[in-house]
Design a protein around this motif. Structure first.
Motif, PDB file in Angstrom:
ATOM      1  N   GLY A 128      34.449  52.658  -9.501  1.00 43.27           N
ATOM      2  CA  GLY A 128      34.606  53.750  -8.695  1.00 43.27           C
ATOM      3  C   GLY A 128      36.047  54.383  -8.716  1.00 43.27           C
ATOM      4  N   TYR A 129      36.380  55.897  -8.715  1.00 40.74           N
ATOM      5  CA  TYR A 129      37.542  56.327  -8.925  1.00 40.74           C
ATOM      6  C   TYR A 129      38.237  56.057 -10.171  1.00 40.74           C
ATOM      7  CZ  TYR A 129      36.544  56.596  -3.735  1.00 40.74           C
ATOM      8  OH  TYR A 129      35.916  56.713  -2.785  1.00 40.74           O
ATOM      9  N   GLY A 130      37.478  55.846 -11.210  1.00 39.65           N
ATOM     10  CA  GLY A 130      38.137  55.400 -12.516  1.00 39.65           C
ATOM     11  C   GLY A 130      38.578  54.189 -12.498  1.00 39.65           C
ATOM     12  N   MET A 131      38.256  53.284 -11.735  1.00 37.67           N
ATOM     13  CA  MET A 131      38.748  51.932 -11.824  1.00 37.67           C
ATOM     14  C   MET A 131      38.091  50.828 -11.536  1.00 37.67           C
ATOM     15  SD  MET A 131      41.313  51.885  -8.603  1.00 37.67           S
ATOM     16  CE  MET A 131      41.544  53.521  -8.376  1.00 37.67           C
ATOM     17  N   ILE A 132      38.183  49.617 -11.606  1.00 40.32           N
ATOM     18  CA  ILE A 132      37.308  48.346 -11.133  1.00 40.32           C
ATOM     19  C   ILE A 132      37.652  48.298  -9.651  1.00 40.32           C
ATOM     20  CG2 ILE A 132      36.751  45.926 -11.045  1.00 40.32           C
ATOM     21  CD1 ILE A 132      38.159  45.982 -13.972  1.00 40.32           C
ATOM     22  N   GLY A 133      36.525  48.282  -8.781  1.00 44.54           N
ATOM     23  CA  GLY A 133      36.664  48.158  -7.122  1.00 44.54           C
ATOM     24  C   GLY A 133      36.050  47.096  -6.610  1.00 44.54           C
ATOM     25  N   TYR A 134      36.206  47.027  -5.564  1.00 39.39           N
ATOM     26  CA  TYR A 134      35.631  46.097  -4.707  1.00 39.39           C
ATOM     27  C   TYR A 134      35.284  46.472  -3.564  1.00 39.39           C
ATOM     28  CZ  TYR A 134      37.172  43.084  -8.554  1.00 39.39           C
ATOM     29  OH  TYR A 134      37.560  43.026  -9.851  1.00 39.39           O
ATOM     30  N   VAL A 135      34.096  46.630  -2.974  1.00 32.03           N
ATOM     31  CA  VAL A 135      33.525  47.237  -1.705  1.00 32.03           C
ATOM     32  C   VAL A 135      32.697  46.439  -1.094  1.00 32.03           C
ATOM     33  CG1 VAL A 135      33.608  49.481  -3.365  1.00 32.03           C
ATOM     34  CG2 VAL A 135      31.703  48.129  -3.043  1.00 32.03           C
ATOM     35  N   VAL A 136      32.549  46.938   0.244  1.00 38.87           N
ATOM     36  CA  VAL A 136      31.237  46.342   1.157  1.00 38.87           C
ATOM     37  C   VAL A 136      30.150  47.192   0.704  1.00 38.87           C
ATOM     38  CG1 VAL A 136      30.681  46.211   3.429  1.00 38.87           C
ATOM     39  CG2 VAL A 136      32.918  46.101   2.966  1.00 38.87           C
ATOM     40  N   PRO A 137      29.228  46.619   0.216  1.00 44.09           N
ATOM     41  CA  PRO A 137      27.730  47.408   0.032  1.00 44.09           C
ATOM     42  C   PRO A 137      27.186  47.914   0.971  1.00 44.09           C
ATOM     43  CG  PRO A 137      27.621  44.950  -0.479  1.00 44.09           C
ATOM     44  CD  PRO A 137      28.958  45.284  -0.175  1.00 44.09           C
ATOM     45  N   HIS A 138      26.327  49.060   0.790  1.00 40.74           N
ATOM     46  CA  HIS A 138      25.434  49.543   1.690  1.00 40.74           C
ATOM     47  C   HIS A 138      24.571  48.427   2.403  1.00 40.74           C
ATOM     48  CE1 HIS A 138      26.757  53.290   0.042  1.00 40.74           C
ATOM     49  NE2 HIS A 138      26.592  53.943   1.324  1.00 40.74           N
ATOM     50  N   THR A 139      24.112  47.249   1.589  1.00 40.94           N
ATOM     51  CA  THR A 139      23.424  46.536   2.179  1.00 40.94           C
ATOM     52  C   THR A 139      23.891  45.750   3.324  1.00 40.94           C
ATOM     53  OG1 THR A 139      24.037  44.845   0.618  1.00 40.94           O
ATOM     54  CG2 THR A 139      22.033  45.931  -0.084  1.00 40.94           C
ATOM     55  N   GLU A 161      31.533  43.251  -3.156  1.00 40.55           N
ATOM     56  CA  GLU A 161      30.966  43.377  -4.282  1.00 40.55           C
ATOM     57  C   GLU A 161      31.658  44.217  -5.436  1.00 40.55           C
ATOM     58  OE1 GLU A 161      27.412  46.492  -4.884  1.00 40.55           O
ATOM     59  OE2 GLU A 161      26.690  44.559  -4.134  1.00 40.55           O
ATOM     60  N   GLU A 162      31.692  43.821  -6.688  1.00 44.11           N
ATOM     61  CA  GLU A 162      32.536  44.392  -7.833  1.00 44.11           C
ATOM     62  C   GLU A 162      31.659  45.505  -8.153  1.00 44.11           C
ATOM     63  OE1 GLU A 162      34.795  42.858 -11.260  1.00 44.11           O
ATOM     64  OE2 GLU A 162      32.810  42.605 -11.734  1.00 44.11           O
ATOM     65  N   THR A 163      32.238  46.806  -8.312  1.00 50.59           N
ATOM     66  CA  THR A 163      31.897  47.964  -8.698  1.00 50.59           C
ATOM     67  C   THR A 163      32.883  48.844  -9.677  1.00 50.59           C
ATOM     68  OG1 THR A 163      32.768  49.413  -6.992  1.00 50.59           O
ATOM     69  CG2 THR A 163      30.673  48.373  -6.630  1.00 50.59           C
ATOM     70  N   GLU A 167      28.820  56.517  -0.653  1.00 47.07           N
ATOM     71  CA  GLU A 167      29.726  55.690  -1.278  1.00 47.07           C
ATOM     72  C   GLU A 167      30.029  54.357  -0.543  1.00 47.07           C
ATOM     73  OE1 GLU A 167      33.467  57.372  -2.414  1.00 47.07           O
ATOM     74  OE2 GLU A 167      32.533  58.867  -3.702  1.00 47.07           O
ATOM     75  N   PRO A 168      30.050  53.387  -1.062  1.00 42.45           N
ATOM     76  CA  PRO A 168      30.178  51.955  -0.316  1.00 42.45           C
ATOM     77  C   PRO A 168      31.698  51.956   0.293  1.00 42.45           C
ATOM     78  CG  PRO A 168      30.165  51.574  -2.616  1.00 42.45           C
ATOM     79  CD  PRO A 168      29.664  52.891  -2.521  1.00 42.45           C
ATOM     80  N   LEU A 169      31.789  51.319   1.172  1.00 40.44           N
ATOM     81  CA  LEU A 169      33.044  51.232   1.776  1.00 40.44           C
ATOM     82  C   LEU A 169      34.047  50.504   0.899  1.00 40.44           C
ATOM     83  CD1 LEU A 169      34.626  51.547   4.522  1.00 40.44           C
ATOM     84  CD2 LEU A 169      33.975  49.481   5.423  1.00 40.44           C
ATOM     85  N   PRO A 170      34.986  51.177   0.695  1.00 40.87           N
ATOM     86  CA  PRO A 170      35.913  50.554  -0.297  1.00 40.87           C
ATOM     87  C   PRO A 170      36.947  49.814   0.355  1.00 40.87           C
ATOM     88  CG  PRO A 170      36.596  52.853   0.156  1.00 40.87           C
ATOM     89  CD  PRO A 170      35.522  52.529   0.902  1.00 40.87           C
ATOM     90  N   PHE A 171      37.435  48.627  -0.655  1.00 35.62           N
ATOM     91  CA  PHE A 171      38.540  47.742  -0.021  1.00 35.62           C
ATOM     92  C   PHE A 171      39.617  47.617  -0.943  1.00 35.62           C
ATOM     93  CE2 PHE A 171      39.602  43.103   0.410  1.00 35.62           C
ATOM     94  CZ  PHE A 171      40.283  43.224   1.766  1.00 35.62           C
ATOM     95  N   MET A 172      39.275  47.208  -2.272  1.00 35.40           N
ATOM     96  CA  MET A 172      40.213  47.004  -3.431  1.00 35.40           C
ATOM     97  C   MET A 172      39.894  47.501  -4.627  1.00 35.40           C
ATOM     98  SD  MET A 172      41.436  42.848  -3.037  1.00 35.40           S
ATOM     99  CE  MET A 172      42.595  43.043  -4.458  1.00 35.40           C
TER     100      MET A 172
END
Length: 147
Positions: A43-54, A39-41, A66-71
């Protein structure tokens, strides 16, 4: 550089003009290439891609809220950065990326642990970044992080 944007579009509007098209293209490539579930979010002052809590309720082990960060992608002071936790956590993936990079670029790879830096805005290997995005599924990333 850290931006206080609350959405990817807002982030792109805030960065320097000469980087807008680059970040927008990186974003497009990533969104088209990431396996289903990320999922695009922001975070950390940038565009992030994470594994959402769902999909992964445990969240990030350092801060489970926080969701699990990936990119991530960011416009930094002297470069544009692609942050990919997979190349940091998976030696085989890192080896693949290092071997593939010269096939796409004539410049030397400028990389930290998870940070791939691009100082010349006209020299970004979008196709290679797209290939990198496809290499790890959400399920594989969760498994890797749990180990």
């Amino acid at each position: 550089m850290r931006y206080e944007a609350s959405s990817p579009d807002e982030y792109i509007n805030e960065i320097p003009e000469e980087r807008k098209a680059v970040i927008a293209q990186l974003r497009k490539v990533i969104l088209e290439s990431l396996p289903e579930g990320f999922e695009e979010t922001m975070g950390y002052g940038m565009i992030g891609y994470v594994v959402p809590h769902t999909l992964y309720p445990a969240g990030y082990h350092c801060n489970p809220k926080e969701p699990l960060p990936f990119m991530g992608i960011a416009s930094q002071k002297n470069f544009v950065a692609v942050y990919h936790m997979g190349v940091y956590a998976d030696q085989e993936l890192l080896n693949w990326f290092v071997q593939e990079y010269p096939k796409h670029m004539k410049t030397k790879l400028d990389m930290g642990k998870s940070c791939i830096r691009f100082k010349k805005m006209d020299q970004i290997p979008y196709a290679l970044i797209g290939e990198l995005c496809k290499k790890i599924t959400v399920e594989q990333w969760i498994e890797k992080c749990e180990r």
